[in-house]
Enzyme design. Structure first.
Site, short mmCIF file in Angstrom:
data_model
loop_
_atom_site.label_atom_id
_atom_site.label_comp_id
_atom_site.label_asym_id
_atom_site.label_seq_id
_atom_site.Cartn_x
_atom_site.Cartn_y
_atom_site.Cartn_z
N GLU A 51 -0.09 24.06 -16.89
CA GLU A 51 0.07 25.37 -15.94
C GLU A 51 1.18 25.29 -15.23
O GLU A 51 2.18 26.23 -15.39
CB GLU A 51 -1.16 25.62 -15.25
CG GLU A 51 -2.49 26.34 -16.30
CD GLU A 51 -2.31 27.69 -16.86
OE1 GLU A 51 -1.30 28.30 -16.46
OE2 GLU A 51 -3.41 28.04 -17.39
N SER A 109 -3.05 35.40 -15.48
CA SER A 109 -2.72 34.86 -14.12
C SER A 109 -3.47 35.83 -13.02
O SER A 109 -4.64 36.09 -12.87
CB SER A 109 -1.35 34.99 -13.89
OG SER A 109 -0.74 34.16 -12.87
N HIS A 163 2.28 27.65 -17.81
CA HIS A 163 1.84 29.06 -17.35
C HIS A 163 2.63 30.08 -18.11
O HIS A 163 4.03 30.03 -18.04
CB HIS A 163 2.14 29.16 -15.79
CG HIS A 163 1.24 30.35 -15.20
ND1 HIS A 163 -0.23 30.28 -15.35
CD2 HIS A 163 1.53 31.36 -14.26
CE1 HIS A 163 -0.41 31.52 -14.52
NE2 HIS A 163 0.49 31.98 -13.92
#
Length: 504
Positions: free
Chosen positions: A316, A189, A412
């Protein structure tokens, strides 16, 4: 307990509970506290010490408002925040490959003390694992105007902290059995975007041989947008938007002010791009420290010097919706407004609708936004690097979990406990859908091995990307990990529409 000699002094750790063959040392300072005379400045060398320093506890985390499961929170007065941690199966002289981990958290929260970043399993695969803290939020990424004396503060101080940590690794890791000339820098990320930025920075050149970027985010500020954010944060803190005004505000005050700015965007549907997920701080591209954004820099000649392993999850943005940090887009009118705010074409939305027949508007939004921020951006980062002559590998994490409970998507952050081998850690069960099963452990072993092999040799175990397309490893508990997967169908719309580069 084994002791290790660094340039700053002697340190001592302890055997890990999970693997008695691995030693862990926590909270080793790699730079001086970035406050007082060092506030808003480039990192300075850490102080030396006499005797043996017992490194058994994580160092303080950077100023932030987040309180993450299983991890310490920031307390006002915590200043020695630039520290790192080492897991090693060596005792010195082994020349093992090194993996340096940069945590994510939208550049405003997170730390190396999160339980899912425990390096025991990876060290058991023959790596020396290093995790680190760096300045976050305004302290690390806010633009600070020059002071009245003309002295300027560098942008991207959080990235400069990471470079200082990599320099510490270069100078000291041999004492822990690591090879200073075989370093892989990895992140997820915001941490993956930091990795991509480091690949673009001259100051980081030569400090690592390989890079791992999981779910890099499409968001680098421009100097203009960063200056705007500074004015907004200063106003929320009640200080002038000058060096003197900003340095007079406490770190906690700037954390609160940044949160207030983000909340204002979150509550205002008419505020444009920031309304949908207001990450107000991030790397500033276009100045001395970071001349180009990572995607543009990946096309340059220097990119080929570093091997690159990229991964993203196939769903995600469902996580950001689940934790309430994203706007709720539930009507076609809202979806069209979202597309207009980002300059997306109606044809792109139509392509997603066709590929998701019967899906509610919120799912179409989450799919489009997740690909724009993470999935398509990560894929393009890999392909651009390959076209520039780099050795590049691309993978996607597609593991879902259903059953009688709430469905867990391939969302995610879900891939990281698998890659670190930390599925049994209770704090990650929300991410992975509860206690893991046998197939999950098998997947985790394959991912951990791929990271270890890539760090050691540059080959994670599947073919490299060739030109604009190439082999993609699909990480799943089901069979067929060598197939390209259905996700490629969503990429056609982006190829036609183009990908906007976002500036928070």
């Amino acid at each position: 307990m084994t002791v290790f000699r660094t340039r700053s002094g002697v340190v001592r750790g302890r055997r890990t509970a999970g693997d008695p063959g691995v030693l862990v040392l926590r909270g080793i300072p790699y730079a001086a506290p970035p406050f007082g005379v060092g506030r808003f400045r480039a990192p300075r060398p850490a102080a030396t010490w006499d005797g043996v320093r017992d490194c058994v506890a994580f160092g303080p985390v950077a100023p932030q408002s987040a309180q993450l499961p299983g991890a310490p929170s920031w307390s006002p007065g915590d200043e020695d925040v630039l520290s790192l941690n080492i897991w090693t199966p060596g005792t010195g002289g082994e020349e093992l490959p090194v993996l340096v981990w940069i945590h994510g958290g939208a550049f405003v929260f997170g730390s190396s003390a999160q339980p899912d970043f425990d390096g025991t399993a990876l060290a058991g695969e023959g790596l020396v694992v290093v995790t680190l803290n760096y300045r976050l939020g305004f302290e690390g990424f806010g633009h600070v105007p020059p002071g009245s004396d003309g002295d300027s503060c560098p942008d991207n101080r959080g990235l400069l902290d990471q470079i200082a940590a990599l320099e510490w690794v270069r100078d000291n890791i041999a004492a822990f059995g690591g090879a200073a000339d075989n370093v892989t820098v990895a992140g997820q990320s915001a941490g993956a975007t930091a990795v991509a930025c480091l690949m673009a920075m001259d100051r980081a050149r030569g400090l690592f041989r390989r890079a791992v970027a999981h779910s890099a985010v499409n968001a680098c500020a421009t100097p203009e947008s960063a200056a705007r954010t500074t004015r907004e944060v200063a106003a929320a803190a009640g200080v002038p938007a000058t060096y003197e005004g900003l340095v007079s505000a406490t770190p906690g005050a700037l954390v609160d002010a940044s949160d207030a700015v983000a909340d204002r965007y979150r509550c205002d549907p008419a505020s444009g791009q920031r309304h949908y997920d207001p990450a107000v701080h991030g790397p500033i591209a276009g100045g001395d420290t970071l001349p180009l954004d990572p995607l543009t820099a990946a096309a340059g000649p220097g990119a080929a010097d570093v091997d690159l392993l990229v991964c993203h999850t196939t769903e995600e943005y469902w996580l950001l919706d689940a934790v309430g940090s994203s706007a709720k887009i539930t009507t076609e009118e809202q979806l069209n407004a979202f597309a207009a705010d980002f300059g997306l074409t109606p044809a792109l939305l139509d392509a997603y609708r066709e590929l998701m027949p019967g899906a509610p508007v919120i799912d179409v939004f989450l799919a489009v936004y997740g690909d724009m921020l993470f999935g398509e951006y990560s894929s393009r980062l890999a392909e651009t690097h390959a076209r520039a002559g780099g050795r590049t590998f691309l993978s996607r994490f597609a593991r879902r979990r259903g059953g009688s409970g709430e469905r867990v998507w391939a969302w995610h952050c879900a891939d990281i406990p698998f890659a670190f081998g930390n599925l049994d850690e209770e704090s990650v069960h929300f991410l992975v859908g509860g206690p893991p099963g046998g197939f999950d452990h098998d997947l985790s072993k394959r991912m951990t091995r791929a990271w270890a092999d890539f760090a050691a040799t540059g080959d994670p175990g599947w073919p490299a990307v060739g030109g604009s397309t190439g082999a993609v490893r699909i990480w799943d508990t089901a069979a067929g990990e060598d197939a390209d997967g259905a996700h490629d169908a969503f990429r056609a719309g982006w190829r036609a529409a183009g990908l906007p580069l976002l500036a928070p």
